[in-house]
Design an enzyme around this catalytic site. Structure first.
Site, short mmCIF file in Angstrom:
data_model
loop_
_atom_site.label_atom_id
_atom_site.label_comp_id
_atom_site.label_asym_id
_atom_site.label_seq_id
_atom_site.Cartn_x
_atom_site.Cartn_y
_atom_site.Cartn_z
NE ARG A 260 -0.87 -1.76 -5.56
CZ ARG A 260 -0.96 -2.86 -4.80
NH1 ARG A 260 -1.68 -2.85 -3.70
NH2 ARG A 260 -0.35 -3.97 -5.16
NE ARG B 6 2.28 -11.82 -3.49
CZ ARG B 6 1.74 -10.74 -2.92
NH1 ARG B 6 1.98 -10.47 -1.66
NH2 ARG B 6 0.97 -9.94 -3.62
NE ARG C 265 -5.88 -2.73 -5.47
CZ ARG C 265 -5.24 -3.77 -4.95
NH1 ARG C 265 -5.73 -4.39 -3.89
NH2 ARG C 265 -4.15 -4.21 -5.51
NE ARG D 299 -0.25 -7.21 -8.61
CZ ARG D 299 -1.22 -6.41 -8.14
NH1 ARG D 299 -1.82 -5.57 -8.94
NH2 ARG D 299 -1.55 -6.47 -6.88
CE LYS E 163 -3.00 -10.97 -0.20
NZ LYS E 163 -3.46 -10.78 -1.59
P1 AMP Z 1 0.63 -6.69 -2.53
O1 AMP Z 1 0.39 -5.33 -2.00
O2 AMP Z 1 0.59 -7.76 -1.48
O3 AMP Z 1 -0.23 -7.02 -3.72
O4 AMP Z 1 2.16 -6.71 -3.07
C1 AMP Z 1 2.58 -5.85 -4.09
C2 AMP Z 1 3.87 -6.38 -4.71
O5 AMP Z 1 4.89 -6.47 -3.72
C3 AMP Z 1 3.77 -7.79 -5.30
O6 AMP Z 1 3.23 -7.79 -6.60
C4 AMP Z 1 5.23 -8.20 -5.28
O7 AMP Z 1 5.98 -7.58 -6.31
C5 AMP Z 1 5.71 -7.61 -3.95
N1 AMP Z 1 5.50 -8.57 -2.84
C6 AMP Z 1 4.65 -8.43 -1.79
N2 AMP Z 1 4.73 -9.50 -0.97
C7 AMP Z 1 5.64 -10.35 -1.52
C8 AMP Z 1 6.15 -11.62 -1.16
N3 AMP Z 1 5.74 -12.27 -0.06
N4 AMP Z 1 7.09 -12.17 -1.98
C9 AMP Z 1 7.53 -11.54 -3.07
N5 AMP Z 1 7.07 -10.35 -3.48
C10 AMP Z 1 6.14 -9.75 -2.72
#
Ligand code: AMP
Length: 207
Positions: A138, A88, A127, A149, A13
């Site tokens: 990360r 989400r 990654r 996740r 993404k």
């Molecule tokens: P990402 O980089 O999109 O994988 O997001 C990393 C982390 O940020 C996720 O595992 C969540 O803990 C938090 N996060 C990101 N976007 C959201 C969202 N829309 N709602 C809730 N938590 C989020």
């Protein structure tokens, strides 16, 4: 255009969001990146979010929705945006519909990047991101957290496919293949096919 990019962790993404947003001349808005910037900056929002992020859980809807509403109100997002990692949950999706219609706006399309789970686990464990000149994993990409996740995605986020499918906005994109092939499929779904050049400058560290 107003576009949402949907897909499990590891589907690409972040990478596709950067490329597609550039092609659409719209900002890519990543809630994960905004949270990570707040964690690094040790803001109140960062401190609240960190607990959930470290555990691989979603940050509560109230916190996330307020943050996105503020971001969408910024001038660069008025004419269009590409949302990466938001919504989400169904509650977030409903809130987004409400706040956009309050602004007289609506989503044009939701692109779902589709990758099978075996490939996701492989991509996430490989990654790395560049921090202070060093490639690091990360914290939430460690194997135990990755599995959690993916579970959170299945339970809380995958119902969005049905939500957006039901209102005729969903396009599902096969996200296995070269970066520019996936971009081309996405642009075709947006009615803007035949314009995948520029993909080679993608940020390989983006999610
Ligand atoms: P990402 O980089 O999109 O994988 O997001 C990393 C982390 O940020 C996720 O595992 C969540 O803990 C938090 N996060 C990101 N976007 C959201 C969202 N829309 N709602 C809730 N938590 C989020």
């Amino acid at each position: 255009m107003r576009v949402v990019l949907l897909g499990p962790p590891g589907a690409g993404k972040g990478t596709q969001a950067q490329i597609i947003a550039r092609k659409l001349s719209a900002p890519a808005i990543s809630t994960g990146d905004i949270f990570r910037a707040n964690v690094s900056g040790q803001t109140d929002l960062g401190r609240q979010a960190k607990v959930y992020m470290d555990a691989g859980d979603l940050v509560p809807d109230e916190i996330t929705v307020a943050m996105v509403s503020d971001r969408l109100a910024e001038p660069d997002a008025v004419d269009g945006f590409l949302l990466d990692g938001f919504p989400r949950t169904i509650a977030q999706a409903e809130q987004l519909q409400t706040s956009l219609s309050g602004l007289g706006q609506a989503l044009d399309r939701v692109l779902e990047l589709v990758v099978d789970e075996e490939e996701l686990v492989r991509r996430l464990s490989d990654r790395r991101m560049l921090v202070d000149g060093e490639w690091v994993q990360r914290g939430d990409d460690e194997p135990g957290t990755v599995r959690h996740r993916l579970e959170v995605y299945r339970e809380q986020t995958s119902p969005l496919s049905g939500f957006y499918g039901g209102i005729g906005l969903l396009s599902r994109i096969d996200a296995i293949g070269e970066i520019d092939e996936v971009t081309e499929r996405a642009m075709t779904a947006l009615g803007k096919g035949g314009a995948a050049e520029g993909a080679s400058s993608a940020d390989p560290t983006a999610g």
